[in-house]
Write an enzyme that holds these catalytic residues in place. Structure first.
Site, PDB file in Angstrom:
ATOM      1  N   LYS A   3     -51.684  83.339-136.558  1.00 26.98           N
ATOM      2  CA  LYS A   3     -53.107  83.241-136.911  1.00 26.98           C
ATOM      3  C   LYS A   3     -53.302  82.923-138.388  1.00 26.98           C
ATOM      4  O   LYS A   3     -54.225  82.197-138.734  1.00 26.98           O
ATOM      5  CB  LYS A   3     -53.856  84.523-136.520  1.00 26.98           C
ATOM      6  CG  LYS A   3     -53.976  84.664-135.007  1.00 26.98           C
ATOM      7  CD  LYS A   3     -55.056  85.625-134.590  1.00 26.98           C
ATOM      8  CE  LYS A   3     -55.218  85.582-133.071  1.00 26.98           C
ATOM      9  NZ  LYS A   3     -56.181  86.530-132.548  1.00 26.98           N
ATOM     10  N   LYS A  62     -58.036  82.671-125.686  1.00 30.45           N
ATOM     11  CA  LYS A  62     -59.482  82.430-125.608  1.00 30.45           C
ATOM     12  C   LYS A  62     -60.002  81.706-126.837  1.00 30.45           C
ATOM     13  O   LYS A  62     -61.032  81.060-126.784  1.00 30.45           O
ATOM     14  CB  LYS A  62     -60.244  83.722-125.306  1.00 30.45           C
ATOM     15  CG  LYS A  62     -60.159  84.810-126.343  1.00 30.45           C
ATOM     16  CD  LYS A  62     -61.041  85.972-125.934  1.00 30.45           C
ATOM     17  CE  LYS A  62     -60.241  87.230-125.686  1.00 30.45           C
ATOM     18  NZ  LYS A  62     -59.448  87.723-126.826  1.00 30.45           N
ATOM     19  N   LYS A  83     -49.208  80.110-125.477  1.00 26.77           N
ATOM     20  CA  LYS A  83     -49.948  81.060-124.662  1.00 26.77           C
ATOM     21  C   LYS A  83     -51.397  80.593-124.418  1.00 26.77           C
ATOM     22  O   LYS A  83     -52.014  80.010-125.301  1.00 26.77           O
ATOM     23  CB  LYS A  83     -49.942  82.378-125.445  1.00 26.77           C
ATOM     24  CG  LYS A  83     -50.693  83.515-124.869  1.00 26.77           C
ATOM     25  CD  LYS A  83     -50.634  84.691-125.833  1.00 26.77           C
ATOM     26  CE  LYS A  83     -51.802  84.696-126.794  1.00 26.77           C
ATOM     27  NZ  LYS A  83     -52.837  85.670-126.492  1.00 26.77           N
TER      28      LYS A  83
HETATM   29  N1  AQP Z   1     -52.054  84.218-122.023  1.00 25.85           N
HETATM   30  C1  AQP Z   1     -52.025  85.499-121.726  1.00 25.85           C
HETATM   31  N2  AQP Z   1     -51.298  85.944-120.680  1.00 25.85           N
HETATM   32  C2  AQP Z   1     -51.265  87.265-120.361  1.00 25.85           C
HETATM   33  N3  AQP Z   1     -51.958  88.214-121.054  1.00 25.85           N
HETATM   34  C3  AQP Z   1     -52.693  87.809-122.104  1.00 25.85           C
HETATM   35  N4  AQP Z   1     -53.489  88.468-122.971  1.00 25.85           N
HETATM   36  C4  AQP Z   1     -54.014  87.601-123.861  1.00 25.85           C
HETATM   37  N5  AQP Z   1     -53.595  86.351-123.570  1.00 25.85           N
HETATM   38  C5  AQP Z   1     -52.774  86.438-122.487  1.00 25.85           C
HETATM   39  C6  AQP Z   1     -53.726  89.899-122.939  1.00 25.85           C
HETATM   40  O1  AQP Z   1     -55.141  90.100-122.888  1.00 25.85           O
HETATM   41  C7  AQP Z   1     -55.451  91.302-123.577  1.00 25.85           C
HETATM   42  C8  AQP Z   1     -56.554  91.083-124.553  1.00 25.85           C
HETATM   43  O2  AQP Z   1     -56.115  90.262-125.603  1.00 25.85           O
HETATM   44  P1  AQP Z   1     -56.868  90.326-126.989  1.00 25.85           P
HETATM   45  O3  AQP Z   1     -58.271  89.940-126.804  1.00 25.85           O
HETATM   46  O4  AQP Z   1     -56.661  91.663-127.595  1.00 25.85           O
HETATM   47  O5  AQP Z   1     -56.190  89.317-127.940  1.00 25.85           O
HETATM   48  P2  AQP Z   1     -55.023  88.305-127.741  1.00 25.85           P
HETATM   49  O6  AQP Z   1     -53.856  89.017-127.187  1.00 25.85           O
HETATM   50  O7  AQP Z   1     -54.846  87.620-129.063  1.00 25.85           O
HETATM   51  O8  AQP Z   1     -55.655  87.353-126.651  1.00 25.85           O
HETATM   52  P3  AQP Z   1     -56.230  85.914-126.803  1.00 25.85           P
HETATM   53  O9  AQP Z   1     -56.905  85.546-125.536  1.00 25.85           O
HETATM   54  O10 AQP Z   1     -55.175  84.989-127.302  1.00 25.85           O
HETATM   55  O11 AQP Z   1     -57.350  86.100-127.911  1.00 25.85           O
HETATM   56  P4  AQP Z   1     -57.544  85.364-129.292  1.00 25.85           P
HETATM   57  O12 AQP Z   1     -57.496  83.901-128.980  1.00 25.85           O
HETATM   58  O13 AQP Z   1     -58.879  85.813-129.783  1.00 25.85           O
HETATM   59  O14 AQP Z   1     -56.440  85.800-130.181  1.00 25.85           O
HETATM   60  C9  AQP Z   1     -54.176  91.798-124.228  1.00 25.85           C
HETATM   61  O15 AQP Z   1     -53.622  92.809-123.412  1.00 25.85           O
HETATM   62  C10 AQP Z   1     -53.300  90.587-124.223  1.00 25.85           C
HETATM   63  O16 AQP Z   1     -51.938  90.914-124.209  1.00 25.85           O
END
Ligand code: AQP
Length: 333
Positions: A114, A200, A197
């Site tokens: 990030k 969002k 990965k």
């Molecule tokens: N691609 C993924 N596959 C499986 N699990 C996932 N998680 C996120 N992406 C995947 C799981 O979703 C939960 C919430 O995640 P988060 O919002 O705390 O942040 P993150 O892990 O950084 O998820 P994102 O979607 O990638 O968000 P952004 O883009 O905002 O950083 C966690 O349990 C995570 O493991």
């Protein structure tokens, strides 16, 4: 009767939730919720570690909570809240910041990824994100944290901080949490780049299925999913695009990737894409529709958040008071 163990998890309301968030996290919360004393929340303070549009952030926070319920979380038996409504999270995070080391935080993959996207001005909050996450978990004496694989490193650092402080201040200060990773679906990959990965906050909306997508959008995204050269459907790291579609099917149906692969002997990539799209649309459709319904009743959601925060604050204050005591801070009245 022995009290239930504590399970806790959360999502950042940094955009609409994705299929990755659902399969890696929410679906498992739903499956495990009856066995535990559960706390689920929207980590809005984590979301502001990268710049957010204020109106969107508020909207996505309501949406995250509504999505939890739509996915099957029972609002009457778990504690649901917004992280910023429980000030003890930020307070304990400060304390933990004094016990976690720069070297440990610099090794975090999420920080490296990030911060690389931020350019010159990297917010300090992005660096100390794991201390806030550790506070989220340790405040409630959590036993189990169901998350996707990308959060494994943050769970490990939480355990390290807890053990470090327990050694200094007494073994009963913090419960050292365990991680729950789903057997399949722990890492759903981007539909446009199966080596990274599904996220969002990915700027390319084609890379992710959002839990707000229509059936038609889901079909189009899956149809355009990047696959691999060749034509044989095999579950192998050499075919990450195909592997990802099989993983999605496995996480939705509960079948093993091998079982699914067998059903595609002699079939084309197109078959796999169409079937995956239908399975995803069937899984996402009811969640999407129920979320929209819940979002129309803001006073219900506000009430739920208020009640949840009240319950969470009482529990959190108990742990924080104990931490302050042991550190030598004068107890507040
Ligand atoms: N691609 C993924 N596959 C499986 N699990 C996932 N998680 C996120 N992406 C995947 C799981 O979703 C939960 C919430 O995640 P988060 O919002 O705390 O942040 P993150 O892990 O950084 O998820 P994102 O979607 O990638 O968000 P952004 O883009 O905002 O950083 C966690 O349990 C995570 O493991």
């Amino acid at each position: 009767m022995t009290p239930k163990k504590v399970m806790l998890s959360a999502v950042q309301p940094s955009n609409r939730l994705t299929l990755g968030n659902y399969l890696g996290a929410l679906k498992n919360w739903v499956q495990l919720q009856s066995q535990f004393d559960c706390l689920f929340f929207a980590v809005d303070l984590h979301a502001i570690t990268v710049r957010q549009d204020p109106k969107e952030l508020r909207e996505q926070t309501y949406r995250a909570i509504a999505t939890y319920i739509a996915a099957g979380i029972d609002p009457d038996s778990v504690t649901l809240f917004a992280q910023s409504h429980v000030p003890q999270h930020a307070e304990l995070a400060w304390v933990l910041n004094c016990f976690v080391y720069m070297g440990e935080l610099s090794r975090m993959t999420q920080f490296k990824d990030k911060s690389a996207k931020q350019g010159q001005n990297i917010p300090v909050g992005l660096f100390t994100y794991p201390a806030l996450m550790a506070a989220d978990i340790l405040l409630y004496k959590t036993h189990l944290v169901p998350v996707g694989e990308d959060q494994k490193q943050h769970l490990e650092i939480t355990r390290d901080i807890a053990q470090r402080m327990n050694q200094i201040y007494g073994n009963d200060l913090f419960t050292v949490p365990e991680i729950y990773l789903p057997p399949v679906g722990a890492r759903i990959m981007s539909l446009q780049n199966p080596l990274s990965k599904m996220s969002k906050s990915d700027p390319d909306p084609q890379s992710a299925v959002y839990l707000t997508d229509t059936d038609d959008q889901i079909r189009k995204k899956l149809k355009r999913a990047v696959t691999d050269s060749g034509s044989e459907i095999a579950y192998t790291a050499e075919k990450p695009g195909i592997k990802n579609l099989i993983d999605i099917q496995a996480a939705i149906t509960g079948q093993s990737p091998e079982q699914i692969t067998q059903t595609y002997a002699g079939k084309q990539y197109g078959h796999l894409k169409v079937d995956t799209a239908e399975l995803v649309a069937t899984a996402v459709g009811p969640i999407r529709d129920r979320t929209e319904q819940l979002l129309r009743d803001r006073s219900y959601l506000d009430d739920l958040l208020k009640q949840g925060a009240k319950k969470a604050r009482t529990r959190a204050e108990k742990t924080l008071g104990d931490v302050f005591d042991r550190l030598g801070l004068i107890r507040r009245g």
